[in-house]
Design a protein around this motif. Structure first.
Motif, short mmCIF file in Angstrom:
data_model
loop_
_atom_site.label_atom_id
_atom_site.label_comp_id
_atom_site.label_asym_id
_atom_site.label_seq_id
_atom_site.Cartn_x
_atom_site.Cartn_y
_atom_site.Cartn_z
N PHE A 8 1.04 -0.90 -0.04
CA PHE A 8 0.06 0.15 0.17
C PHE A 8 0.77 1.17 -0.30
O PHE A 8 2.09 1.17 0.58
N GLU A 9 0.11 2.03 -0.94
CA GLU A 9 1.04 3.46 -1.21
C GLU A 9 0.95 4.26 -0.09
O GLU A 9 2.09 4.50 0.61
N GLN A 10 0.16 4.52 0.73
CA GLN A 10 -0.66 5.40 1.08
C GLN A 10 -1.24 4.47 2.69
O GLN A 10 -1.55 3.92 2.69
N PRO A 11 -0.48 5.41 3.61
CA PRO A 11 -0.49 5.28 5.36
C PRO A 11 -1.73 5.46 5.53
O PRO A 11 -2.31 4.10 6.33
N ALA A 12 -2.71 6.06 5.00
CA ALA A 12 -3.89 6.30 4.82
C ALA A 12 -5.09 4.80 5.13
O ALA A 12 -5.50 4.18 5.37
N GLU A 13 -4.22 5.16 3.13
CA GLU A 13 -4.95 3.49 2.88
C GLU A 13 -4.58 2.54 3.88
O GLU A 13 -5.23 1.91 3.77
N LEU A 14 -3.63 1.89 4.21
CA LEU A 14 -3.57 0.88 5.13
C LEU A 14 -3.98 1.00 5.69
O LEU A 14 -5.05 0.16 6.43
N GLN A 15 -4.06 1.81 6.72
CA GLN A 15 -4.85 2.07 8.04
C GLN A 15 -6.39 1.55 7.93
O GLN A 15 -6.95 0.66 8.80
N ALA A 16 -7.16 2.16 7.02
CA ALA A 16 -8.58 1.88 6.63
C ALA A 16 -8.94 0.83 6.51
O ALA A 16 -9.43 -0.29 6.77
N VAL A 17 -7.73 -0.16 6.02
CA VAL A 17 -7.84 -1.44 4.71
C VAL A 17 -7.51 -2.64 6.46
O VAL A 17 -8.81 -3.66 6.41
N LEU A 18 -7.16 -1.79 6.81
CA LEU A 18 -6.35 -2.97 8.45
C LEU A 18 -7.84 -3.08 9.67
O LEU A 18 -8.29 -3.90 10.13
N GLY A 19 -8.29 -1.75 9.29
CA GLY A 19 -9.47 -1.10 10.44
C GLY A 19 -9.61 -1.23 11.73
O GLY A 19 -7.73 -1.51 12.59
N VAL A 52 -5.52 -18.00 -0.33
CA VAL A 52 -4.56 -16.42 -0.50
C VAL A 52 -4.45 -14.93 -2.06
O VAL A 52 -4.62 -14.35 -1.87
N SER A 53 -5.12 -16.60 -2.96
CA SER A 53 -5.54 -15.85 -3.86
C SER A 53 -6.94 -14.54 -3.31
O SER A 53 -7.13 -13.17 -4.24
N LYS A 54 -8.13 -15.52 -3.00
CA LYS A 54 -8.89 -14.97 -2.52
C LYS A 54 -8.52 -13.33 -1.75
O LYS A 54 -8.95 -12.28 -1.91
N ALA A 55 -7.82 -14.02 -0.66
CA ALA A 55 -7.36 -12.70 -0.19
C ALA A 55 -6.61 -11.47 -0.37
O ALA A 55 -6.77 -10.87 0.23
N ALA A 56 -6.31 -11.75 -0.95
CA ALA A 56 -5.21 -10.86 -2.16
C ALA A 56 -6.16 -10.28 -2.59
O ALA A 56 -6.21 -8.76 -2.45
N SER A 57 -7.78 -10.32 -3.54
CA SER A 57 -8.49 -10.45 -4.32
C SER A 57 -8.84 -8.89 -3.35
O SER A 57 -9.11 -7.74 -4.01
N ALA A 58 -9.30 -9.76 -2.12
CA ALA A 58 -10.13 -8.41 -1.33
C ALA A 58 -9.37 -7.48 -0.83
O ALA A 58 -10.12 -6.52 -0.28
N LEU A 59 -8.28 -7.79 -0.28
CA LEU A 59 -6.96 -6.32 0.20
C LEU A 59 -7.06 -5.55 -0.76
O LEU A 59 -6.70 -4.68 -0.48
N ARG A 60 -6.66 -6.10 -1.95
CA ARG A 60 -6.48 -5.01 -2.60
C ARG A 60 -7.76 -3.64 -3.06
O ARG A 60 -7.39 -3.23 -3.24
N LEU A 61 -9.14 -5.54 -3.59
CA LEU A 61 -10.29 -4.30 -3.24
C LEU A 61 -10.41 -3.41 -2.35
O LEU A 61 -11.16 -2.11 -2.81
N LEU A 62 -10.32 -3.71 -1.44
CA LEU A 62 -10.44 -2.53 0.19
C LEU A 62 -9.89 -1.85 0.28
O LEU A 62 -10.18 -0.47 -0.03
N GLY A 63 -8.22 -1.90 -0.99
CA GLY A 63 -7.72 -0.68 -0.80
C GLY A 63 -7.93 0.60 -1.57
O GLY A 63 -7.97 1.58 -1.93
N GLU A 64 -8.88 -0.23 -3.42
CA GLU A 64 -8.91 0.89 -4.26
C GLU A 64 -10.71 1.52 -3.06
O GLU A 64 -10.65 3.09 -3.79
N LEU A 65 -11.20 1.17 -2.60
CA LEU A 65 -12.17 1.32 -2.32
C LEU A 65 -12.19 2.65 -0.96
O LEU A 65 -12.24 4.06 -1.57
N ALA A 66 -11.12 1.74 -0.05
CA ALA A 66 -10.67 3.43 0.70
C ALA A 66 -9.30 4.11 -0.24
O ALA A 66 -9.95 5.86 0.18
N ARG A 67 -8.79 4.14 -1.26
CA ARG A 67 -7.85 5.24 -2.20
C ARG A 67 -9.79 5.74 -2.30
O ARG A 67 -9.66 7.35 -2.42
N LYS A 68 -10.48 5.57 -2.92
CA LYS A 68 -11.96 6.62 -3.70
C LYS A 68 -12.74 7.45 -2.21
O LYS A 68 -14.25 7.85 -3.12
#
Length: 321
Positions: A8-19, A52-68
């Motif tokens: 994740f490029e932005q700390p805020a994005e990572l924090q949002a994904v972590l919850g 692992v593939s599904k978890a990775a997809s979920a994390l990428r998806l959550l990261g994109e939503l957080a960026r938006k």
């Protein structure tokens, strides 16, 4: 065993994904039976390759939503996981961070699911929109938000909200007070949504001036509604005659939204739901859209989704016997 890393490029994005307290990470771990380890701006995933593939997809998806700009609530995370599980992650990417309007408390109202986005887009593009689906899918709330936005943009001059005053196992005549007092409980969800958007004082002022009208469906008879955003809520409880009467009130410069849940019809036995009939009659009419919600679009407590699924399974089983 397989292993991959999501950065994740932005700390805020990572924090949002972590919850909060890494609750989102824990949810993903439980859902996919994987191990997640956060180091710096990276999340390392290990487990069975498919999971692992599904978890990775979920994390990428959550990261994109957080960026938006989406707020990643528990419901949002559950929704994303269910869409990844069903191979529909790509459709979630159509959700954007643009809000419809801002409530008086500062909350941005925006579609939270793909079904809600289709609904909002349909209302924007069509003169009449039917939104059909279970409780908790935001049918009424989003329609009110769009009505408020249209009013503030001077696209309409009035907001009219109406419901049929049909008892859900209760007798209207036994309620205390005059006619307005008796019908107010039926209109309360509409009042609540308007309070959120306008605030109590502005709402009361607009009501006094006739800019906002909240009334039982019977009050619509004999009128032509021009330059108005008109919402008919709980339309599953209309008769064929009532919904036809309502639809023919449409005037110049107006927009109509009709919402309902055809699994919760409170009409007396032998009376057909006007909404079910309208869905059939109007399905090929230009300028009219029909949007169907599912339990995936429920944005209330997780138990609401589970309750809807349980009832659907029960009724399906009953039809077999």
């Amino acid at each position: 065993m397989s292993e991959t890393t999501i950065s994740f490029e932005q700390p805020a994005e990572l924090q949002a994904v972590l919850g909060s307290c890494d609750e989102n990470l824990l949810t993903i771990q439980r859902e996919y039976n994987v191990v997640l380890f956060c180091r710096g701006a990276d999340i390392q995933i290990s487990g069975e390759p498919e999971q692992v593939s599904k978890a990775a997809s979920a994390l990428r998806l959550l990261g994109e939503l957080a960026r938006k700009g989406s707020h990643l609530t528990e419901q949002t995370v559950r929704y994303c996981l269910s869409m990844v599980e069903d191979g529909e992650a790509e459709s979630v990417r159509t959700l954007d961070g643009d809000g419809i309007c801002v409530t008086v408390s500062g909350k941005v109202v925006r579609p939270k699911t793909v079904g809600q986005k289709h609904y909002v887009d349909a209302i924007r593009k069509h003169t009449v929109t039917l939104g059909i689906g279970p409780a908790g899918t935001g049918k009424t709330y989003l329609a009110v938000a769009l009505a408020v936005k249209a009013f503030k943009a001077h696209e309409v001059q009035k907001i009219i909200l109406t419901r049929p005053a049909v008892e859900a196992g209760e007798k209207l005549g036994f309620l205390p007070g005059d006619l307005q007092d008796k019908v107010d409980p039926y209109l309360r969800p509409l009042y609540d949504a308007l309070f959120d958007m306008f605030g109590a004082e502005t709402f009361a002022r607009h009501m006094e001036k006739g800019i906002i009208e909240v009334a039982p469906l019977a009050y619509m008879r004999g009128r032509t509604l021009d330059d108005a955003f008109i919402i008919l809520d709980e339309a599953q409880n209309t008769t064929s005659e009532q919904i036809k009467m309502f639809l023919t009130r449409l005037g110049e410069g107006s927009k109509m939204v009709i919402t309902g849940d055809i699994t919760q019809i409170d009409l007396p036995e032998k009376r057909k739901s006007g909404l079910i009939e309208a869905m059939k009659v109007l399905k090929r009419v230009d300028g009219i859209a029909q949007i169907r919600f599912t339990e995936k679009d429920v944005v209330r407590h997780k138990l609401v989704q589970d309750i809807i699924k349980a009832y659907e399974a029960y009724y399906q089983e009953g039809r077999k016997h």
